[in-house]
Write a protein that holds these residues in place. Structure first.
Motif, PDB file in Angstrom:
ATOM      1  N   ALA A  38       0.840  -1.207   0.000  1.00 15.72           N
ATOM      2  CA  ALA A  38       0.000   0.000   0.000  1.00 15.72           C
ATOM      3  C   ALA A  38       0.870   1.250   0.000  1.00 15.72           C
ATOM      4  O   ALA A  38       1.787   1.377   0.802  1.00 15.72           O
ATOM      5  N   SER A  39       0.579   2.163  -0.930  1.00 16.20           N
ATOM      6  CA  SER A  39       1.318   3.427  -0.984  1.00 16.20           C
ATOM      7  C   SER A  39       0.569   4.529  -0.240  1.00 16.20           C
ATOM      8  O   SER A  39       1.181   5.414   0.347  1.00 16.20           O
ATOM      9  N   THR A  40      -0.759   4.470  -0.277  1.00 13.23           N
ATOM     10  CA  THR A  40      -1.603   5.375   0.494  1.00 13.23           C
ATOM     11  C   THR A  40      -2.816   4.581   0.966  1.00 13.23           C
ATOM     12  O   THR A  40      -3.074   3.486   0.465  1.00 13.23           O
ATOM     13  N   ALA A  41      -3.516   5.138   1.929  1.00 12.69           N
ATOM     14  CA  ALA A  41      -4.736   4.489   2.421  1.00 12.69           C
ATOM     15  C   ALA A  41      -5.628   5.549   3.036  1.00 12.69           C
ATOM     16  O   ALA A  41      -5.151   6.602   3.472  1.00 12.69           O
ATOM     17  N   GLN A  42      -6.911   5.255   3.069  1.00 12.89           N
ATOM     18  CA  GLN A  42      -7.879   6.134   3.721  1.00 12.89           C
ATOM     19  C   GLN A  42      -8.775   5.297   4.615  1.00 12.89           C
ATOM     20  O   GLN A  42      -9.135   4.174   4.262  1.00 12.89           O
ATOM     21  N   MET A  43      -9.118   5.863   5.769  1.00 13.41           N
ATOM     22  CA  MET A  43     -10.066   5.223   6.668  1.00 13.41           C
ATOM     23  C   MET A  43     -11.458   5.653   6.223  1.00 13.41           C
ATOM     24  O   MET A  43     -11.756   6.840   6.150  1.00 13.41           O
ATOM     25  N   LEU A  44     -12.305   4.670   5.908  1.00 13.66           N
ATOM     26  CA  LEU A  44     -13.654   4.950   5.425  1.00 13.66           C
ATOM     27  C   LEU A  44     -14.689   4.936   6.540  1.00 13.66           C
ATOM     28  O   LEU A  44     -15.637   5.704   6.515  1.00 13.66           O
ATOM     29  N   ALA A  45     -14.523   4.021   7.496  1.00 14.93           N
ATOM     30  CA  ALA A  45     -15.486   3.872   8.590  1.00 14.93           C
ATOM     31  C   ALA A  45     -14.825   3.146   9.748  1.00 14.93           C
ATOM     32  O   ALA A  45     -13.877   2.388   9.559  1.00 14.93           O
ATOM     33  N   ASP A  52     -12.792   0.024   8.391  1.00 21.67           N
ATOM     34  CA  ASP A  52     -12.766  -0.214   6.958  1.00 21.67           C
ATOM     35  C   ASP A  52     -11.879   0.836   6.317  1.00 21.67           C
ATOM     36  O   ASP A  52     -12.058   2.042   6.536  1.00 21.67           O
ATOM     37  N   LEU A  53     -10.916   0.349   5.526  1.00 19.95           N
ATOM     38  CA  LEU A  53      -9.984   1.223   4.824  1.00 19.95           C
ATOM     39  C   LEU A  53     -10.068   0.937   3.338  1.00 19.95           C
ATOM     40  O   LEU A  53     -10.576  -0.111   2.923  1.00 19.95           O
ATOM     41  N   THR A  54      -9.521   1.846   2.559  1.00 20.80           N
ATOM     42  CA  THR A  54      -9.234   1.567   1.164  1.00 20.80           C
ATOM     43  C   THR A  54      -7.754   1.874   0.985  1.00 20.80           C
ATOM     44  O   THR A  54      -7.268   2.907   1.444  1.00 20.80           O
TER      45      THR A  54
END
Length: 94
Positions: A38-45, A52-54
């Motif tokens: 993973a180069s970047t990630a975002q927390m969705l919930a 939950d991340l993407t």
């Protein structure tokens, strides 16, 4: 979703993590989500059981679900758990 983790609380935690602790979110995906590239990630919930991340890998978005080691009691518990997890991730990532 329990009362302690309303959509508003989830959104507030996610916004804070994505804006102020982006490196920690990437570490969660890499270490706890097994998305080592993973180069970047975002927390969705976030909820009492997990988050939950993407994660971005080679331009592709991958969904990542990370279970907590215990059911969170409230937002304060989430705060302490996320801090403990990033400390653990930093050690494991070395």
């Amino acid at each position: 979703m329990s009362e302690q983790f309303s959509a508003e609380i989830s959104s507030r935690i996610c916004n804070h993590m994505n804006e102020d602790h982006a490196n920690a979110v990437v570490l969660y995906a890499q270490v706890f989500g097994g998305v080592t590239q993973a180069s970047t990630a975002q927390m969705l919930a976030i909820d009492a059981q997990g988050m939950d991340l993407t994660a971005q890998v080679n331009g592709e978005s991958l969904p990542v679900r990370i279970q907590f080691d215990h059911v969170l009691a409230d937002a304060e518990d989430a705060h302490h758990t996320l801090i403990a997890m990033v400390k653990q991730a930093r050690v494991q990532a070395q």
